[in-house]
Write an enzyme that holds these catalytic residues in place. Structure first.
Site, PDB file in Angstrom:
ATOM      1  N   HIS A   1      -4.375  11.946 -23.109  1.00  0.00           N
ATOM      2  CA  HIS A   1      -3.492  11.055 -22.351  1.00  0.00           C
ATOM      3  C   HIS A   1      -2.053  11.557 -22.523  1.00  0.00           C
ATOM      4  O   HIS A   1      -1.702  12.104 -23.573  1.00  0.00           O
ATOM      5  CB  HIS A   1      -3.632   9.645 -22.924  1.00  0.00           C
TER       6      HIS A   1
ATOM      7  N   ASP B   1      -4.791   8.815 -31.920  1.00  0.00           N
ATOM      8  CA  ASP B   1      -4.428   7.908 -30.831  1.00  0.00           C
ATOM      9  C   ASP B   1      -5.624   6.987 -30.631  1.00  0.00           C
ATOM     10  O   ASP B   1      -6.646   7.382 -30.053  1.00  0.00           O
ATOM     11  CB  ASP B   1      -4.127   8.736 -29.575  1.00  0.00           C
TER      12      ASP B   1
ATOM     13  N   GLN C   1      -7.590   3.560 -27.083  1.00  0.00           N
ATOM     14  CA  GLN C   1      -8.851   3.161 -26.431  1.00  0.00           C
ATOM     15  C   GLN C   1      -9.968   2.943 -27.442  1.00  0.00           C
ATOM     16  O   GLN C   1     -11.014   2.418 -27.085  1.00  0.00           O
ATOM     17  CB  GLN C   1      -9.302   4.225 -25.419  1.00  0.00           C
TER      18      GLN C   1
ATOM     19  N   LYS D   1      -3.868  -3.474 -25.146  1.00  0.00           N
ATOM     20  CA  LYS D   1      -5.250  -3.023 -24.902  1.00  0.00           C
ATOM     21  C   LYS D   1      -6.203  -3.704 -25.892  1.00  0.00           C
ATOM     22  O   LYS D   1      -7.407  -3.594 -25.781  1.00  0.00           O
ATOM     23  CB  LYS D   1      -5.353  -1.506 -25.038  1.00  0.00           C
TER      24      LYS D   1
ATOM     25  N   CYS E   1      -2.951   8.922 -16.067  1.00  0.00           N
ATOM     26  CA  CYS E   1      -2.017   9.473 -17.070  1.00  0.00           C
ATOM     27  C   CYS E   1      -2.686  10.517 -17.958  1.00  0.00           C
ATOM     28  O   CYS E   1      -2.351  10.652 -19.143  1.00  0.00           O
ATOM     29  CB  CYS E   1      -1.411   8.373 -17.941  1.00  0.00           C
TER      30      CYS E   1
HETATM   31  C1  LIG Z   1      -5.747   7.131 -24.898  1.00  0.00           C
HETATM   32  C2  LIG Z   1      -4.433   6.480 -24.599  1.00  0.00           C
HETATM   33  N1  LIG Z   1      -3.379   6.771 -25.348  1.00  0.00           N
HETATM   34  C3  LIG Z   1      -2.188   6.222 -25.150  1.00  0.00           C
HETATM   35  C4  LIG Z   1      -1.991   5.327 -24.130  1.00  0.00           C
HETATM   36  C5  LIG Z   1      -0.637   4.734 -23.925  1.00  0.00           C
HETATM   37  O1  LIG Z   1      -0.663   3.393 -24.236  1.00  0.00           O
HETATM   38  P1  LIG Z   1       0.612   2.496 -23.916  1.00  0.00           P
HETATM   39  O2  LIG Z   1       0.815   2.579 -22.439  1.00  0.00           O
HETATM   40  O3  LIG Z   1       0.228   1.149 -24.381  1.00  0.00           O
HETATM   41  O4  LIG Z   1       1.743   3.075 -24.651  1.00  0.00           O
HETATM   42  C6  LIG Z   1      -3.043   4.984 -23.305  1.00  0.00           C
HETATM   43  C7  LIG Z   1      -2.839   4.049 -22.177  1.00  0.00           C
HETATM   44  O5  LIG Z   1      -3.587   3.979 -21.248  1.00  0.00           O
HETATM   45  C8  LIG Z   1      -4.297   5.563 -23.552  1.00  0.00           C
HETATM   46  O6  LIG Z   1      -5.351   5.269 -22.792  1.00  0.00           O
END
Ligand SMILES: Cc1ncc(COP(=O)(O)O)c(C=O)c1O
Length: 457
Positions: free
Chosen positions: A131, A206, A209, A232, A379
């Protein structure tokens, strides 16, 4: 190779009831007439608030006060709640002694914070499949982008090979996602952590998810840091978390300079200012903290722990099996996958439909069936383009199919679900996909700002 344990279910069997979330009774209009209850199937973007989180926040709201500042009763109470929330999150993540939990705005914010504290000369290793929140924050470091692996074993081998080439004396950081926001597939986090540590590198997970779907134990996974977002994790009040090793965090300048991060500030004789920064998590939490956001995350951590991840995982795996089996029954649908059909995964599934513009398909699911999914590149542009095999080109107008059967799609559709998803939402989704593919859309759509929307008449 061990990935996170995932219990399996026979197709279609679902163990327990969904957790109560807000919005389950919201009615939305259909372009074809009438209305239906909204089917929120975009949990990977933002999950609905747990009812329990909402109730906790509502119960606290009258007692809301400033944190770390006021002498009054409500300020004291709010400060206690804020710090107790830190302890709850540390427990939820199985933090080690000495780990710090820093409250941020989101996963993106957490990873940018970590990027800002990297010791000079840090080499960063990141898969191009990440991401953008994991891919992009390291712009000031020396970054090695690893190409998309096609198996978890390949991911570990590729990281090992890259680390073996690195300057063995300088600091290094590996950034990896726990569960893909595109394919839902689980990454071999523990094995990647072992590889990183064997080569003297650190690793940040990270868990944006992963945390909503699986227990994340920082010590068991042996990762140095974990980042995730409240919105999330059923706690959509604007807070996130970075938890892990204190040393890099405390040796660096504060992420934001200001009140809360500073312990002592004094004028110097030469007219300048001397600052002594905190050496606790507060060092990176300058400004008035978002106590509601933080408290809501702690509430979600408690709610998920009490519900029990075993039953949550079992129920979700039943839904995953059902959706994948349903989509497999529609020959025009192709589900995107990096690691193959047998890979363990969470409730995040992306797919394309032969001959359909993905934005058109998603718009029809919403307008004609009351189903909220997401379309696009999520993204994670490099990953989705790798999976689609397509080049960065603007999608065509909706209405007329952008691809002929057999041609490559430019965008994908993502359906995602979790602890609050009732069976009916998944069944309605599968019925709608089958019907749209078989009969086509019942309504006309036009392109507005690059997206498909229902034509007004
Ligand atoms: C795997 C992953 N990392 C990071 C993010 C970024 O999260 P946030 O938009 O809450 O900062 C997302 C958001 O969709 C994500 O799916």
């Amino acid at each position: 190779m061990s990935v996170h344990p995932v219990s399996t279910c026979t197709p279609g069997s679902v163990a327990t009831a969904p957790l109560e979330v807000l919005g389950r009774d919201v009615r939305v209009p259909l372009v074809t007439g009438g209305e239906v209850t909204y089917a929120a199937l975009d949990y990977a973007a933002s999950a609905p608030a747990l009812q329990r989180v909402w109730d906790d926040v509502a119960a606290y709201a009258p007692y809301y006060g400033s944190v770390h500042r006021g002498a009054g009763y409500l300020s004291q109470l709010s400060t206690d709640l804020f710090e107790q929330s830190r302890a709850t999150v540390a427990d939820f993540l199985g933090c080690r002694e000495g780990d710090q939990v820093v409250f941020t705005r989101s996963t993106t914010d957490s990873l940018n914070l970590l990027a800002s504290v990297l010791p000079a000369g840090t080499q960063v290793f990141v898969f191009e499949t990440e991401h953008h929140a994991s891919l992009l924050p390291w712009r000031d470091a020396r970054v090695t982008y690893l190409t998309a692996p096609r198996t978890p074993e390949q991911a570990v081998a590729s990281l090992e090979a890259a680390l073996a080439q690195r300057d063995p004396y300088g600091p290094a950081l590996v950034c990896v996602t726990g569960a893909s926001n595109v394919t839902g597939e689980l990454w071999p986090v523990r094995e990647l952590a072992d590889a990183a540590h064997a080569h003297g590198a650190r690793i940040v997970l990270d868990a944006a998810q992963l945390a909503p779907h699986h227990p994340v134990d920082i010590a068991e996974l042996d990762v140095d840091w974990v980042a995730f977002s409240g919105h999330k994790l059923y706690a959509p009040f604007g807070s996130g978390v970075l938890a892990g090793r204190a040393d890099w965090l405390q040796e660096a300048e504060p992420y934001l300079a200001g009140g809360g991060a500073s312990r002592k500030v004094a004028r110097r004789a030469d007219g300048g200012v001397d600052v002594e920064w905190h050496s606790t998590a507060a060092r990176h939490e300058a400004g008035s903290p978002n106590v509601i956001g933080v408290y809501s995350i702690a509430s979600a951590c408690r709610a998920l722990t009490e519900a029990g991840f075993d039953s949550l995982v079992e129920r979700e795996q039943g839904l995953v099996t059902r959706v994948r089996a349903g989509l497999a029954g529609v020959p025009q649908v192709r589900v995107l996958s990096l690691f193959g059909d047998d890979a363990p995964r969470v409730g995040v599934i992306s797919f394309v439909v032969d001959g359909w513009n993905s934005s058109h398909f998603a718009a029809a699911l919403s307008a004609e069936y009351g189903i909220g999914v997401r379309d696009g590149l999520f993204c994670a542009h490099p990953l989705v383009r790798t999976l689609l095999g397509s080049e960065p080109t603007e999608p065509g107008e909706c209405g007329s199919p952008e691809t002929e059967p057999g041609e490559k799609s430019l965008n994908a559709i993502r359906v995602s679900f979790g602890a609050g998803t009732p069976d009916e939402h998944v069944d309605r989704f599968l019925g709608a996909v089958t019907e749209l593919v078989r009969d086509g859309a019942k309504w006309n759509y036009r392109t507005e700002d690059g997206r498909c929307v229902p034509a007004r008449d």
